[in-house]
Motif scaffolding. Structure first.
Motif, PDB file in Angstrom:
ATOM      1  N   ARG A 278       0.677  -1.253   0.127  1.00  0.00           N
ATOM      2  CA  ARG A 278      -0.090   0.035  -0.045  1.00  0.00           C
ATOM      3  C   ARG A 278       0.864   1.133   0.136  1.00  0.00           C
ATOM      4  NH1 ARG A 278      -5.219   1.825   0.538  1.00  0.00           N
ATOM      5  NH2 ARG A 278      -6.339  -0.255   0.783  1.00  0.00           N
ATOM      6  N   GLU A 279       1.734   1.227   0.745  1.00  0.00           N
ATOM      7  CA  GLU A 279       2.725   2.559   1.011  1.00  0.00           C
ATOM      8  C   GLU A 279       3.293   2.861  -0.691  1.00  0.00           C
ATOM      9  OE1 GLU A 279       6.637   4.480   3.178  1.00  0.00           O
ATOM     10  OE2 GLU A 279       5.793   2.376   3.713  1.00  0.00           O
ATOM     11  N   PHE A 280       3.722   1.902  -1.412  1.00  0.00           N
ATOM     12  CA  PHE A 280       4.286   1.982  -2.488  1.00  0.00           C
ATOM     13  C   PHE A 280       3.220   2.554  -3.675  1.00  0.00           C
ATOM     14  CE2 PHE A 280       5.131   0.076  -6.715  1.00  0.00           C
ATOM     15  CZ  PHE A 280       6.353   0.745  -7.089  1.00  0.00           C
ATOM     16  N   VAL A 281       1.926   1.982  -3.514  1.00  0.00           N
ATOM     17  CA  VAL A 281       0.871   2.583  -4.267  1.00  0.00           C
ATOM     18  C   VAL A 281       0.563   4.009  -3.827  1.00  0.00           C
ATOM     19  CG1 VAL A 281      -1.713   2.278  -4.449  1.00  0.00           C
ATOM     20  CG2 VAL A 281      -0.170   0.255  -4.811  1.00  0.00           C
ATOM     21  N   THR A 282       0.513   4.205  -2.791  1.00  0.00           N
ATOM     22  CA  THR A 282       0.388   5.776  -2.285  1.00  0.00           C
ATOM     23  C   THR A 282       1.164   6.763  -2.976  1.00  0.00           C
ATOM     24  OG1 THR A 282      -0.912   4.807  -0.068  1.00  0.00           O
ATOM     25  CG2 THR A 282      -0.187   7.219  -0.201  1.00  0.00           C
ATOM     26  N   VAL A 283       2.370   6.418  -2.720  1.00  0.00           N
ATOM     27  CA  VAL A 283       3.428   7.460  -3.346  1.00  0.00           C
ATOM     28  C   VAL A 283       3.284   7.423  -4.599  1.00  0.00           C
ATOM     29  CG1 VAL A 283       6.023   7.180  -3.892  1.00  0.00           C
ATOM     30  CG2 VAL A 283       5.238   6.667  -1.403  1.00  0.00           C
ATOM     31  N   ASN A 284       2.855   6.596  -5.573  1.00  0.00           N
ATOM     32  CA  ASN A 284       2.807   6.629  -6.806  1.00  0.00           C
ATOM     33  C   ASN A 284       1.381   7.328  -7.221  1.00  0.00           C
ATOM     34  OD1 ASN A 284       4.574   4.981  -8.844  1.00  0.00           O
ATOM     35  ND2 ASN A 284       4.516   3.763  -7.007  1.00  0.00           N
ATOM     36  N   GLN A 285       0.259   6.997  -6.494  1.00  0.00           N
ATOM     37  CA  GLN A 285      -1.056   7.821  -6.813  1.00  0.00           C
ATOM     38  C   GLN A 285      -0.805   9.355  -6.427  1.00  0.00           C
ATOM     39  OE1 GLN A 285      -3.904   5.621  -4.425  1.00  0.00           O
ATOM     40  NE2 GLN A 285      -4.759   4.518  -6.417  1.00  0.00           N
ATOM     41  N   GLU A 286      -0.021   9.661  -5.376  1.00  0.00           N
ATOM     42  CA  GLU A 286       0.271  11.154  -4.977  1.00  0.00           C
ATOM     43  C   GLU A 286       1.066  11.812  -5.911  1.00  0.00           C
ATOM     44  OE1 GLU A 286      -1.256  12.624  -2.741  1.00  0.00           O
ATOM     45  OE2 GLU A 286      -2.320  10.753  -1.812  1.00  0.00           O
ATOM     46  N   GLN A 287       1.583  11.274  -7.146  1.00  0.00           N
ATOM     47  CA  GLN A 287       2.226  12.035  -7.925  1.00  0.00           C
ATOM     48  C   GLN A 287       1.352  13.090  -8.613  1.00  0.00           C
ATOM     49  OE1 GLN A 287       4.750   9.947 -10.781  1.00  0.00           O
ATOM     50  NE2 GLN A 287       5.108   8.305  -9.313  1.00  0.00           N
ATOM     51  N   VAL A 288       0.228  12.819  -8.874  1.00  0.00           N
ATOM     52  CA  VAL A 288      -0.923  13.801  -9.318  1.00  0.00           C
ATOM     53  C   VAL A 288      -1.900  14.167  -8.390  1.00  0.00           C
ATOM     54  CG1 VAL A 288      -0.091  13.161 -11.703  1.00  0.00           C
ATOM     55  CG2 VAL A 288      -2.134  11.912 -10.569  1.00  0.00           C
ATOM     56  N   ARG A 289      -2.445  15.671  -8.728  1.00  0.00           N
ATOM     57  CA  ARG A 289      -3.639  16.032  -8.076  1.00  0.00           C
ATOM     58  C   ARG A 289      -4.460  16.498  -9.059  1.00  0.00           C
ATOM     59  NH1 ARG A 289       0.628  18.414  -5.313  1.00  0.00           N
ATOM     60  NH2 ARG A 289       0.320  20.332  -6.600  1.00  0.00           N
ATOM     61  N   GLU A 290      -5.679  16.744  -8.549  1.00  0.00           N
ATOM     62  CA  GLU A 290      -6.915  17.100  -9.414  1.00  0.00           C
ATOM     63  C   GLU A 290      -6.551  18.204 -10.332  1.00  0.00           C
ATOM     64  OE1 GLU A 290     -10.732  17.389  -7.773  1.00  0.00           O
ATOM     65  OE2 GLU A 290     -10.270  15.894  -6.187  1.00  0.00           O
ATOM     66  N   GLU A 291      -6.708  18.039 -11.770  1.00  0.00           N
ATOM     67  CA  GLU A 291      -6.423  19.103 -12.667  1.00  0.00           C
ATOM     68  C   GLU A 291      -5.239  19.657 -12.411  1.00  0.00           C
ATOM     69  OE1 GLU A 291      -9.599  21.767 -12.753  1.00  0.00           O
ATOM     70  OE2 GLU A 291     -10.975  20.633 -13.234  1.00  0.00           O
ATOM     71  N   ASP A 292      -4.261  18.888 -12.184  1.00  0.00           N
ATOM     72  CA  ASP A 292      -2.786  19.269 -11.910  1.00  0.00           C
ATOM     73  C   ASP A 292      -1.610  18.666 -12.610  1.00  0.00           C
ATOM     74  OD1 ASP A 292      -0.899  21.043 -10.596  1.00  0.00           O
ATOM     75  OD2 ASP A 292      -0.683  19.431  -9.273  1.00  0.00           O
ATOM     76  N   ALA A 293      -2.041  18.342 -13.829  1.00  0.00           N
ATOM     77  CA  ALA A 293      -1.022  17.431 -14.734  1.00  0.00           C
ATOM     78  C   ALA A 293      -0.200  18.457 -15.339  1.00  0.00           C
ATOM     79  CB  ALA A 293      -1.908  16.664 -15.723  1.00  0.00           C
TER      80      ALA A 293
END
Length: 337
Positions: A278-293
């Motif tokens: 889960r920690e590895f997944v969270t780190v990857n998901q947190e790379q982007v935020r809403e409308e922040d690509a």
């Protein structure tokens, strides 16, 4: 896994990433790794079909595959999971793993409707193939305006290119997910006034038989297992394509799941899988935020900031001797008025 040589054989050698402004003029042309932070000697980029083919080839003699079918119901009991397939057959399995993507039916059957786990990131996109009339080779060209992007992606020297249309939208169009014509209409309406090569892209999209439409979103679910059913890959923790980590997370997750179950029962194995991943997944998901690509700025200010950053990166050599990309910036390829 023994598939690395096969993946190296089908590696996409992307050599140039060119950004254009709304008028079709070049903003910057860079090596893809300059933007992604990748390392050419280590990174592999492969088509999804090539990855699936390599995985299937590696295990097809040891694993039973049932194609052209789907799950209708899941019923758990003390001895296993009773599965009813759409084709009417019914079988019992020790465990069931849902690896069926962002819009997982397995997840919906066992954990509830997608909407409660879906984190929408503010964009929709359509991808399809069209004729490579642009002279593109081993490169991607992206044209941005605030909230909209159009890209042409030539994986090699093929007669076809991958076309991509991305647009910002306040709410996810869940009602269009299973309606291809509604999907096409959404894209056409949003890009109706766009210039450059987009009118031709829209026409090609109308006739495309491989249209892939979806929203840009993530799956965030409190638990990845319930009883004897567990989720893996996008079904459990889709990071969105904005991270570039979807396939990597799926492979890492499957590896961790298999290892966690190798010497444990399902309950202890599923707990170990989640604890270790889960920690590895969270780190990857947190790379982007809403409308922040960074690739798809939604405001003129954000777009100009992104373009300034690109101009400051190490650029490719001059356009001399590069007919493939320069063809897109010559006057005759500009939008007609």
């Amino acid at each position: 896994m023994g598939i690395l040589p096969r993946l190296r054989d089908v590696h996409i050698d992307l050599r140039r990433l060119t950004f254009l402004n709304g008028a079709g003029s070049e903003v910057a042309s860079v090596h893809p790794h300059t933007v992604t932070g990748g390392v050419a000697e280590r990174d592999l980029e492969v088509r999804r079909g090539d990855l699936a083919r390599a995985l299937h080839t590696a295990i097809r003699d040891d694993v039973e595959f049932l194609f052209n079918d789907s799950i209708d119901t899941l019923d758990q009991s003390g001895h296993g999971v009773d599965v009813t397939f759409h084709g009417a057959s019914r079988r019992t399995f020790d465990m069931v793993f849902g690896a069926d993507g962002l819009h997982s039916r397995t997840r919906a059957l066992q954990f509830g409707p997608e909407e409660q786990f879906h984190r929408y990131l503010g964009y929709c996109f359509a991808g399809f193939t069209m004729r490579n009339t642009f002279g593109l080779s081993h490169e991607t060209v992206i044209r941005n305006t605030p909230g909209r992007a159009a890209a042409l992606y030539a994986a090699g020297d093929s007669d076809d290119v991958h076309a991509f249309l991305n647009f910002a939208r306040p709410e996810p169009p869940f009602d269009a997910f299973r309606n291809p014509e509604a999907q096409r209409d959404l894209v056409v309406v949003d890009f109706a006034d766009a210039g450059w090569e987009i009118p031709g892209m829209l026409a090609a999209m109308r006739d495309a038989d491989d249209l892939f439409f979806d929203v840009v979103g993530q799956i965030r679910i409190p638990r990845w297992s319930s009883g004897r059913v567990a989720l893996v890959g996008d079904a459990a923790y889709a990071p969105s394509f904005l991270t570039g980590q979807g396939s990597s997370l799926a492979l890492v997750g499957a590896y961790m799941l298999a290892g966690s179950l190798s010497d444990r029962d399902h309950a202890a194995g599923f707990a170990a899988y989640e604890h270790g991943t889960r920690e590895f997944v969270t780190v990857n998901q947190e790379q982007v935020r809403e409308e922040d690509a960074a690739l798809f700025p939604t405001s003129a200010r954000a777009l100009e900031q992104r373009n300034d950053m690109l101009r400051n990166l190490s650029t490719m050599p001059s356009a001399e001797g590069r007919p493939a990309h320069s063809a897109l910036t010559l006057p005759e390829f500009m939008p007609m008025t």
